[in-house]
Design a protein around this motif. Structure first.
Motif, short mmCIF file in Angstrom:
data_model
loop_
_atom_site.label_atom_id
_atom_site.label_comp_id
_atom_site.label_asym_id
_atom_site.label_seq_id
_atom_site.Cartn_x
_atom_site.Cartn_y
_atom_site.Cartn_z
N UNK A 2 0.80 -1.22 0.00
CA UNK A 2 0.00 0.00 0.00
C UNK A 2 0.84 1.28 0.00
N UNK A 3 2.03 1.23 0.57
CA UNK A 3 2.86 2.44 0.68
C UNK A 3 4.32 2.07 0.48
N UNK A 4 4.81 2.30 -0.72
CA UNK A 4 6.21 1.98 -1.01
C UNK A 4 7.16 3.13 -0.69
N UNK A 5 6.64 4.35 -0.49
CA UNK A 5 7.50 5.53 -0.50
C UNK A 5 7.82 6.11 0.86
N UNK A 6 7.33 5.51 1.93
CA UNK A 6 7.70 6.00 3.25
C UNK A 6 9.20 5.79 3.45
N UNK A 7 9.89 6.82 3.88
CA UNK A 7 11.35 6.76 3.99
C UNK A 7 11.84 6.17 5.29
N UNK B 130 12.84 2.89 -4.30
CA UNK B 130 12.15 2.03 -3.33
C UNK B 130 11.42 0.90 -4.05
N UNK B 131 10.76 1.25 -5.16
CA UNK B 131 10.00 0.26 -5.91
C UNK B 131 10.94 -0.80 -6.48
N UNK B 132 12.07 -0.37 -7.02
CA UNK B 132 13.04 -1.30 -7.58
C UNK B 132 13.53 -2.28 -6.51
N UNK B 133 13.83 -1.77 -5.33
CA UNK B 133 14.36 -2.62 -4.27
C UNK B 133 13.30 -3.59 -3.77
N UNK B 134 12.11 -3.11 -3.50
CA UNK B 134 11.06 -3.98 -2.97
C UNK B 134 10.62 -5.00 -4.01
N UNK B 135 10.61 -4.61 -5.26
CA UNK B 135 10.25 -5.55 -6.32
C UNK B 135 11.30 -6.66 -6.42
N UNK B 136 12.56 -6.30 -6.24
CA UNK B 136 13.63 -7.31 -6.29
C UNK B 136 13.50 -8.29 -5.13
#
Length: 236
Positions: free
Chosen positions: A158-163, A187-193
């Motif tokens: 739901x929230x990929x961008x919280x730092x 963030x998206x690249x890392x979490x997707x990996x």
């Protein structure tokens, strides 16, 4: 690998005004824990006194070190550089404004102890607390962006961008070592990996407050969309 429990990475770009207080808060909190730790500040080509503030703090705290990058490359690049030199069993990255208080770290650590390989602070899950809200336009753009990310790249997140994110250290260094995005979509690249490798990612509700002085501008949403498209076209 060193026998360090935790590495904390803080990317900083033109953060002279608030970095000193942030570093003091982080060090004070970590010093109350039984963990062995290091704090890595990555100065991403700042044009103000950020480097001097970070260097002064590091001079008083031997567990802190500063990495200087001569040109501004973007938040993703700064976090990647910090993670790749980290030595901790776990790696936390947090924004320099501490929009999520460092005291929320314990929530993320609990998620890793329960089997997650990445625990990410979330402003969208039940139990989160938004203490100071963003401007309505910024909130709308962020909400639309998160919906797009869920639809295109990370269903269920739901929230990929919280730092405020905590990773298994070894797995983080593997993934960040292959990462390429320098901008806000990192963030998206890392979490997707992590997800593609079958490494569990868990969202954790946290406290969060909007801080004035954000470096995110309206055109960055378009740049992030472009990076997202590049990411989806990759075949690695």
């Amino acid at each position: 690998m060193s026998e360090i429990d935790l590495s904390v990475v803080i990317p900083a770009y033109n953060e002279e005004a608030r970095l000193g207080a942030t570093l003091a808060s982080v060090c004070t909190h970590l010093s109350t824990t039984p963990l062995s730790w290091e704090l890595i500040v990555v100065d991403d080509g700042s044009a103000d006194g950020t480097l001097a503030v970070a260097a002064a703090a590091a001079g008083a705290e031997p567990r802190m070190r500063v990495i200087r990058w001569p040109a501004n490359r973007g938040k993703g690049h700064a976090v990647r550089r910090g993670v790749l030199v980290s030595r901790g069993r776990q790696v936390l990255f947090t924004d320099a404004d501490l929009a999520t208080p460092i005291e929320e770290f314990g929530r993320l650590r609990a998620a890793l102890s329960q089997g997650a390989d990445a625990a990410i602070g979330s402003r969208a899950r039940p139990g989160s607390r938004i203490l100071v809200r963003q401007h309505p336009v910024r909130h709308l753009l962020g909400t639309l962006g998160n919906r797009l990310i869920r639809a295109m790249a990370l269903p269920g997140v739901a929230d990929t961008q919280c730092g405020f994110k905590l990773f298994d250290g070894d797995k983080a260094r593997v993934v960040f070592g292959r990462a390429r995005l320098d901008g806000w979509a990192f963030d998206v690249e890392i979490l997707r990996a992590f997800a593609r490798r079958g490494w569990p990612v868990r969202e954790v509700p946290v406290r969060w407050s909007h801080r004035p002085g954000s470096k995110l501008r309206a055109h960055h949403y378009l740049l992030t969309l472009g990076d997202l498209c590049l990411l989806l076209c990759e075949r690695r």
